[in-house]
Write an enzyme that holds these catalytic residues in place. Sequence first.
Site, PDB file in Angstrom:
ATOM      1  N   HIS A   7       8.908  11.232   7.661  1.00  5.04           N
ATOM      2  CA  HIS A   7       9.067   9.788   7.889  1.00  5.04           C
ATOM      3  C   HIS A   7       8.185   8.974   6.967  1.00  5.04           C
ATOM      4  O   HIS A   7       7.247   9.494   6.371  1.00  5.04           O
ATOM      5  CB  HIS A   7       8.797   9.392   9.346  1.00  5.04           C
ATOM      6  CG  HIS A   7       7.404   9.668   9.833  1.00  5.04           C
ATOM      7  ND1 HIS A   7       7.039  10.847  10.444  1.00  5.04           N
ATOM      8  CD2 HIS A   7       6.276   8.917   9.810  1.00  5.04           C
ATOM      9  CE1 HIS A   7       5.761  10.804  10.777  1.00  5.04           C
ATOM     10  NE2 HIS A   7       5.262   9.641  10.401  1.00  5.04           N
ATOM     11  N   HIS A  79       1.743   4.944   5.765  1.00  2.00           N
ATOM     12  CA  HIS A  79       1.618   6.338   5.344  1.00  2.00           C
ATOM     13  C   HIS A  79       2.993   6.968   5.159  1.00  2.00           C
ATOM     14  O   HIS A  79       3.995   6.405   5.589  1.00  2.00           O
ATOM     15  CB  HIS A  79       0.784   7.165   6.337  1.00  2.00           C
ATOM     16  CG  HIS A  79       1.359   7.323   7.714  1.00  2.00           C
ATOM     17  ND1 HIS A  79       1.055   6.471   8.752  1.00  2.00           N
ATOM     18  CD2 HIS A  79       2.227   8.236   8.230  1.00  2.00           C
ATOM     19  CE1 HIS A  79       1.691   6.866   9.843  1.00  2.00           C
ATOM     20  NE2 HIS A  79       2.420   7.925   9.560  1.00  2.00           N
ATOM     21  N   GLU A 130       0.371  12.004   5.844  1.00  5.64           N
ATOM     22  CA  GLU A 130       0.372  12.748   7.097  1.00  5.64           C
ATOM     23  C   GLU A 130       1.144  14.049   6.865  1.00  5.64           C
ATOM     24  O   GLU A 130       2.143  14.060   6.157  1.00  5.64           O
ATOM     25  CB  GLU A 130       1.091  11.909   8.180  1.00  5.64           C
ATOM     26  CG  GLU A 130       1.164  12.587   9.536  1.00  5.64           C
ATOM     27  CD  GLU A 130       1.860  11.725  10.603  1.00  5.64           C
ATOM     28  OE1 GLU A 130       2.606  10.801  10.243  1.00  5.64           O
ATOM     29  OE2 GLU A 130       1.664  12.000  11.791  1.00  5.64           O
TER      30      GLU A 130
HETATM   31 CO    CO Z   1       3.388   9.098  11.086  1.00  7.74          CO
END
Ligand code: CO
Length: 136
Positions: A7, A79, A130
């Site tokens: 994502h 992020h 991440e």
């Molecule tokens: Co995230």
Amino acid sequence: MIGKLNHIAIATPNLDEATKTYANILGVKISAPQDQFEHGVRVVFIEIPNTKIELLEPLGENSPVEKFLEKNKKGGIHHICFEVEDIDHAILRLEKDGATVLGDGKAKIGAHGKPVIFLHPKDFNGTLIELEEVSK
Ligand code: CO
């Protein structure tokens, strides 16, 4: 080592407004909001054919997103998240290669109920990264 883009997370000062914008202008389906107390964020997920967008706003005191919004008043890309098969292996290898794992350096359960870590933006051209463990 790095798998799919899981994502892209976009921080917003107002999650309800951002949700309406995505629903009304882009016509996407959006999940119900989730409070992630451990990460200091409230999030919704938008499923698109090849990845997800996570919209997030700060939750509670000392949210890490608060500082980001002080610098980026209207919000922005916060992020990006890549999938890995084995997060403990990824941590060992990244630390050996000089990347900085944030926090106590151990994986925590993230927004999708799976172990995640964050890597310091200084090592990746100013982008917070991440990593999320996905089942093999
Ligand atoms: Co995230």
